[in-house]
Design a protein around this motif. Structure first.
Motif, PDB file in Angstrom:
ATOM      1  N   LEU A 158       0.886  -1.165   0.000  1.00  0.00           N
ATOM      2  CA  LEU A 158       0.000   0.000   0.000  1.00  0.00           C
ATOM      3  C   LEU A 158       0.921   1.211   0.000  1.00  0.00           C
ATOM      4  O   LEU A 158       1.690   1.416   0.955  1.00  0.00           O
ATOM      5  CB  LEU A 158      -0.895   0.008   1.239  1.00  0.00           C
ATOM      6  CG  LEU A 158      -2.274  -0.645   1.120  1.00  0.00           C
ATOM      7  CD1 LEU A 158      -2.927  -0.757   2.493  1.00  0.00           C
ATOM      8  CD2 LEU A 158      -3.174   0.131   0.176  1.00  0.00           C
ATOM      9  N   SER A 159       0.873   1.994  -1.052  1.00  0.00           N
ATOM     10  CA  SER A 159       1.826   3.083  -1.214  1.00  0.00           C
ATOM     11  C   SER A 159       1.119   4.413  -1.415  1.00  0.00           C
ATOM     12  O   SER A 159      -0.104   4.474  -1.551  1.00  0.00           O
ATOM     13  CB  SER A 159       2.731   2.816  -2.420  1.00  0.00           C
ATOM     14  OG  SER A 159       1.979   2.907  -3.628  1.00  0.00           O
ATOM     15  N   LEU A 160       1.917   5.478  -1.471  1.00  0.00           N
ATOM     16  CA  LEU A 160       1.359   6.801  -1.716  1.00  0.00           C
ATOM     17  C   LEU A 160       0.765   6.914  -3.121  1.00  0.00           C
ATOM     18  O   LEU A 160      -0.089   7.773  -3.364  1.00  0.00           O
ATOM     19  CB  LEU A 160       2.442   7.869  -1.510  1.00  0.00           C
ATOM     20  CG  LEU A 160       2.881   8.072  -0.050  1.00  0.00           C
ATOM     21  CD1 LEU A 160       4.017   9.085   0.033  1.00  0.00           C
ATOM     22  CD2 LEU A 160       1.711   8.520   0.823  1.00  0.00           C
ATOM     23  N   VAL A 161       1.198   6.066  -4.032  1.00  0.00           N
ATOM     24  CA  VAL A 161       0.564   6.017  -5.356  1.00  0.00           C
ATOM     25  C   VAL A 161      -0.894   5.602  -5.203  1.00  0.00           C
ATOM     26  O   VAL A 161      -1.795   6.169  -5.832  1.00  0.00           O
ATOM     27  CB  VAL A 161       1.316   5.044  -6.288  1.00  0.00           C
ATOM     28  CG1 VAL A 161       0.553   4.867  -7.604  1.00  0.00           C
ATOM     29  CG2 VAL A 161       2.727   5.547  -6.564  1.00  0.00           C
ATOM     30  N   ASP A 162      -1.123   4.608  -4.347  1.00  0.00           N
ATOM     31  CA  ASP A 162      -2.501   4.184  -4.070  1.00  0.00           C
ATOM     32  C   ASP A 162      -3.304   5.319  -3.443  1.00  0.00           C
ATOM     33  O   ASP A 162      -4.475   5.523  -3.764  1.00  0.00           O
ATOM     34  CB  ASP A 162      -2.499   2.975  -3.124  1.00  0.00           C
ATOM     35  CG  ASP A 162      -1.756   1.783  -3.701  1.00  0.00           C
ATOM     36  OD1 ASP A 162      -1.976   1.462  -4.875  1.00  0.00           O
ATOM     37  OD2 ASP A 162      -0.943   1.190  -2.963  1.00  0.00           O
ATOM     38  N   LEU A 167      -7.704   8.669  -3.743  1.00  0.00           N
ATOM     39  CA  LEU A 167      -8.230   9.992  -3.416  1.00  0.00           C
ATOM     40  C   LEU A 167      -8.815  10.657  -4.660  1.00  0.00           C
ATOM     41  O   LEU A 167      -9.856  11.329  -4.581  1.00  0.00           O
ATOM     42  CB  LEU A 167      -7.122  10.869  -2.823  1.00  0.00           C
ATOM     43  CG  LEU A 167      -7.546  12.274  -2.377  1.00  0.00           C
ATOM     44  CD1 LEU A 167      -8.631  12.197  -1.306  1.00  0.00           C
ATOM     45  CD2 LEU A 167      -6.343  13.060  -1.845  1.00  0.00           C
ATOM     46  N   ALA A 168      -8.186  10.454  -5.822  1.00  0.00           N
ATOM     47  CA  ALA A 168      -8.710  11.012  -7.070  1.00  0.00           C
ATOM     48  C   ALA A 168     -10.078  10.411  -7.399  1.00  0.00           C
ATOM     49  O   ALA A 168     -10.994  11.124  -7.840  1.00  0.00           O
ATOM     50  CB  ALA A 168      -7.733  10.746  -8.209  1.00  0.00           C
ATOM     51  N   ILE A 169     -10.230   9.104  -7.165  1.00  0.00           N
ATOM     52  CA  ILE A 169     -11.524   8.462  -7.393  1.00  0.00           C
ATOM     53  C   ILE A 169     -12.573   9.031  -6.448  1.00  0.00           C
ATOM     54  O   ILE A 169     -13.714   9.316  -6.851  1.00  0.00           O
ATOM     55  CB  ILE A 169     -11.412   6.931  -7.210  1.00  0.00           C
ATOM     56  CG1 ILE A 169     -10.500   6.325  -8.276  1.00  0.00           C
ATOM     57  CG2 ILE A 169     -12.799   6.276  -7.270  1.00  0.00           C
ATOM     58  CD1 ILE A 169     -10.214   4.846  -8.070  1.00  0.00           C
ATOM     59  N   PHE A 170     -12.185   9.235  -5.188  1.00  0.00           N
ATOM     60  CA  PHE A 170     -13.114   9.785  -4.204  1.00  0.00           C
ATOM     61  C   PHE A 170     -13.556  11.201  -4.579  1.00  0.00           C
ATOM     62  O   PHE A 170     -14.742  11.531  -4.541  1.00  0.00           O
ATOM     63  CB  PHE A 170     -12.460   9.798  -2.818  1.00  0.00           C
ATOM     64  CG  PHE A 170     -13.247  10.547  -1.780  1.00  0.00           C
ATOM     65  CD1 PHE A 170     -14.411  10.015  -1.250  1.00  0.00           C
ATOM     66  CD2 PHE A 170     -12.842  11.801  -1.342  1.00  0.00           C
ATOM     67  CE1 PHE A 170     -15.147  10.700  -0.303  1.00  0.00           C
ATOM     68  CE2 PHE A 170     -13.566  12.491  -0.402  1.00  0.00           C
ATOM     69  CZ  PHE A 170     -14.728  11.945   0.126  1.00  0.00           C
ATOM     70  N   VAL A 171     -12.601  12.048  -4.963  1.00  0.00           N
ATOM     71  CA  VAL A 171     -12.924  13.426  -5.346  1.00  0.00           C
ATOM     72  C   VAL A 171     -13.832  13.431  -6.580  1.00  0.00           C
ATOM     73  O   VAL A 171     -14.804  14.196  -6.651  1.00  0.00           O
ATOM     74  CB  VAL A 171     -11.638  14.233  -5.612  1.00  0.00           C
ATOM     75  CG1 VAL A 171     -11.973  15.590  -6.220  1.00  0.00           C
ATOM     76  CG2 VAL A 171     -10.847  14.415  -4.317  1.00  0.00           C
ATOM     77  N   ALA A 172     -13.529  12.568  -7.553  1.00  0.00           N
ATOM     78  CA  ALA A 172     -14.365  12.486  -8.750  1.00  0.00           C
ATOM     79  C   ALA A 172     -15.773  12.027  -8.396  1.00  0.00           C
ATOM     80  O   ALA A 172     -16.764  12.518  -8.956  1.00  0.00           O
ATOM     81  CB  ALA A 172     -13.731  11.527  -9.756  1.00  0.00           C
TER      82      ALA A 172
END
Length: 392
Positions: A158-162, A167-172
């Protein structure tokens, strides 16, 4: 209305009892601390659910959606982020962060989604619940998050890329939900008692109750998490399983109860809608927060390394999510599908071996594929995530 006030008073009493015990240093017994801090989180979750309902009347829609999404996962978020933070200093806590995250997600779908359908069937004989077309937003973004979730066990970290992607999916998702058709909220239950206080009264009350809930969650998260681990060691119970099931149960139960109350009133679709939205939040915001907390605590960009048990648990959680998506893809959620989700979830509590995890994960995927192949309606819905087309 007086019984609604009593509900609020009861919910406030649970965090209050925790404050007295915690700040008074009245007990250090792991079992007592686990029970009282867990009860404090339980009461706080109720308070947050009511104040978030009231908040919809006073803040802009887009902001309300973001606020509600955050509030929905806050109790679970606090405990899980604590484990991830500790993992940055002690890698053994990575297992507990994964346990809490997978347990919360599977409990939400296996019980939270299924319960309203089973309740409305038992109460009214209704064998199927039709979800509103607006739920397509949640279904689409849940499908996207579920698809990405399979990447995590494959790469074993589990990395910062994840964090960035989730987070991008959540914001979208929040932005898409903000553009969807808005229905004026119907405030019921204890939240209705706050509304009757008038604009000024409800705002002051909502802020005060939110502060109480927030203080309870922040002060109880660490003692609750650590006491669960100590209880497991004290009684020879596997700590992973205690963290996986008991911690989410304390934070998720109020949401389940609200959904069941909706079902008892014949509004199961509203209860399920809340559960589906919470699943999106947990699969994006909550999971994405873990590597961020870990990296901050560690003081570097280091990823959380997952062992084989943790990878299997995440894969199983992803597979369960696939079956859940197939069940609601045509916006018709039947009592058979709900019972299937519940039974498969409940059985996992008794069979916890590596072989059982693979059996259930593959079983979820095979069942999902079978439903898609067998049902033309579901196949069409899954293909474009469209509502069910009725044929004559």
């Amino acid at each position: 209305m007086s019984h609604y006030v009593a509900w609020i008073a009861f919910a406030v009493a649970l965090p209050a009892a925790w404050f007295v015990v915690h700040f008074g240093g009245l007990t250090h017994d792991p079992v007592s601390v686990a029970l009282i801090s867990g009860a404090g989180i339980f009461g706080a979750a109720f308070l947050l659910s009511w104040t978030s309902e009231v908040a919809q009347l006073d803040i802009p829609q887009a902001l309300a959606l973001a606020f509600l999404a955050l509030v929905a996962v806050l109790p679970e978020y606090a405990v899980d982020v604590y484990f991830a933070w500790r993992a940055g200093q002690d890698p053994s806590y990575t297992a507990f962060a994964t346990a809490n995250m997978t347990g919360g997600n599977r409990l939400l779908l296996g019980v939270g989604w299924a319960a309203p359908v089973l309740v409305v069937w038992a109460r009214f004989g209704q064998r199927q619940v039709t979800l509103p077309r607006e739920q397509a937003v949640e279904v689409n973004y849940l499908a996207l998050a579920t698809l990405y979730s399979f990447v995590i066990p494959l790469k074993g970290t589990l990395s910062l890329v994840d964090t960035v992607i989730l987070l991008a999916i959540f914001v979208a998702y929040v932005r898409a939900a903000g553009r969807s058709h808005h229905i004026e909220p119907e405030i019921e239950g204890p939240a209705e008692a706050l509304v009757h206080l008038g604009p000024t009264g409800r705002r002051i009350s909502a802020v005060l109750l939110t502060l109480i809930a927030g203080a309870a969650i922040l002060t109880a998260a660490e003692p609750f998490a650590e006491s669960l681990i100590k209880v497991g060691r004290q009684f020879g119970i596997e700590e992973f399983l205690l963290v996986q099931w008991l911690a989410p149960l304390a934070s998720e139960s109020p949401e389940f109860i609200v959904a069941i109350l909706f079902a008892l009133k014949g509004a199961a679709a509203a209860g399920i809608g809340t559960m589906v939205s919470s699943k999106v939040n947990q699969w994006t915001l909550l999971v994405g927060a873990l590597p961020a907390a870990f990296a901050l605590s560690h003081g570097s960009l280091t990823s959380m390394v997952l062992d084989m048990r943790q990878r299997e648990e995440i894969f199983l959680t992803s597979a369960q999510s696939v079956l859940g998506l197939v069940a609601i893809a045509n916006f018709q959620f039947s009592v058979v599908e709900a019972a299937l989700l519940f039974v498969l979830f409940a059985a996992q509590l008794f069979f916890t071996s590596q072989e059982a995890r693979w059996f259930y994960a593959i079983g979820y995927l095979v069942l999902a594929a079978g439903i898609v192949i067998w049902s033309r309606d579901v196949r069409q819905a899954v293909r474009g995530l469209l509502p069910r087309r009725r044929t004559t």
